[in-house]
Design a protein around this motif. Structure first.
Motif, PDB file in Angstrom:
ATOM      1  N   ASP A 114      20.614 -40.555  71.200  1.00 44.06           N
ATOM      2  CA  ASP A 114      21.881 -40.166  71.832  1.00 44.06           C
ATOM      3  C   ASP A 114      21.731 -38.899  72.676  1.00 44.06           C
ATOM      4  OD1 ASP A 114      22.929 -42.305  70.474  1.00 44.06           O
ATOM      5  OD2 ASP A 114      23.942 -41.107  68.947  1.00 44.06           O
ATOM      6  N   ASP A 132      27.412 -32.422  73.077  1.00 43.06           N
ATOM      7  CA  ASP A 132      26.702 -33.206  74.084  1.00 43.06           C
ATOM      8  C   ASP A 132      26.885 -32.530  75.439  1.00 43.06           C
ATOM      9  OD1 ASP A 132      29.242 -33.850  74.900  1.00 43.06           O
ATOM     10  OD2 ASP A 132      29.084 -35.993  74.520  1.00 43.06           O
ATOM     11  N   VAL A 146      29.496 -34.442  68.839  1.00 41.78           N
ATOM     12  CA  VAL A 146      29.091 -35.629  68.094  1.00 41.78           C
ATOM     13  C   VAL A 146      28.830 -35.205  66.662  1.00 41.78           C
ATOM     14  CG1 VAL A 146      27.329 -37.423  67.890  1.00 41.78           C
ATOM     15  CG2 VAL A 146      28.092 -36.672  70.151  1.00 41.78           C
ATOM     16  N   ILE A 184      24.960 -41.156  62.845  1.00 39.97           N
ATOM     17  CA  ILE A 184      25.737 -40.813  64.037  1.00 39.97           C
ATOM     18  C   ILE A 184      26.422 -42.081  64.514  1.00 39.97           C
ATOM     19  CG2 ILE A 184      25.646 -39.940  66.397  1.00 39.97           C
ATOM     20  CD1 ILE A 184      23.074 -38.455  65.610  1.00 39.97           C
ATOM     21  N   ASN A 185      27.749 -42.052  64.550  1.00 39.32           N
ATOM     22  CA  ASN A 185      28.547 -43.214  64.968  1.00 39.32           C
ATOM     23  C   ASN A 185      28.149 -44.476  64.194  1.00 39.32           C
ATOM     24  OD1 ASN A 185      29.899 -41.644  66.905  1.00 39.32           O
ATOM     25  ND2 ASN A 185      28.287 -42.022  68.400  1.00 39.32           N
TER      26      ASN A 185
END
Length: 155
Positions: free
Chosen positions: A9, A49, A55, A72-73
């Motif tokens: 990411d 970010d 994030v 993450i996510n």
């Protein structure tokens, strides 16, 4: 312990996670800048970010390894590669000392953590195996010396 890694990411960023040996406290750096850790449930790291957004990266244990993964996510990201099964078996061999109670468990756990760290350093393979075998033998020797000393005091 210090782990260097990249996250998909954040392709232009490098990360370093430091984990305190005794307490397990985790500190994350992005491009040498400290990343804030939230106090909310799961204690996520708040990684900025490039667009001004944040994030959330949740550290989770990755047993039997001592290095966590980051979620993450909803996606799991390993900060270190898994050890091959034969290295993992050799690294965790000192945990057999758990049969020796608290003293054995303590000595075995410390030796296993050290072994995992040795397998992840930059030494040659021969040096890594030599160190891991030495740490394992030392853990058993320390355990037996402590048990002998305690028994001689008690008896």
């Amino acid at each position: 312990m210090k782990y260097l890694f990249n996250l998909p990411d954040f392709p232009d960023s490098s990360f370093v996670m430091q984990i305190t040996f005794w307490t397990g406290k985790q500190i994350l750096f992005k491009n040498d800048a400290l990343v804030e850790q939230s106090g909310e449930k799961g204690k996520p790291f708040l990684i900025p970010d490039g667009n001004g957004k944040v994030v959330k990266a949740y550290p989770k244990p990755s047993l039997p390894d001592f290095a966590p993964i980051l979620i993450i996510n909803g996606e799991k990201h390993r900060i270190v590669a898994k050890l091959p099964w034969y290295q993992l078996v050799l690294a965790l061999l000192p945990l057999l000392l758990l049969y020796g109670g608290a003293l054995g468990g303590g000595a075995g756990a410390i030796a296993a953590m050290l072994n995992m760290q040795v397998f992840r350093n930059e030494d040659s393979a021969a040096v890594k195996y030599f160190k891991v075998i030495g740490i394992t033998v030392a853990a058993f020797a320390v355990y037996f010396l402590l048990v002998t000393a305690i028994y001689s005091v008690i008896a």
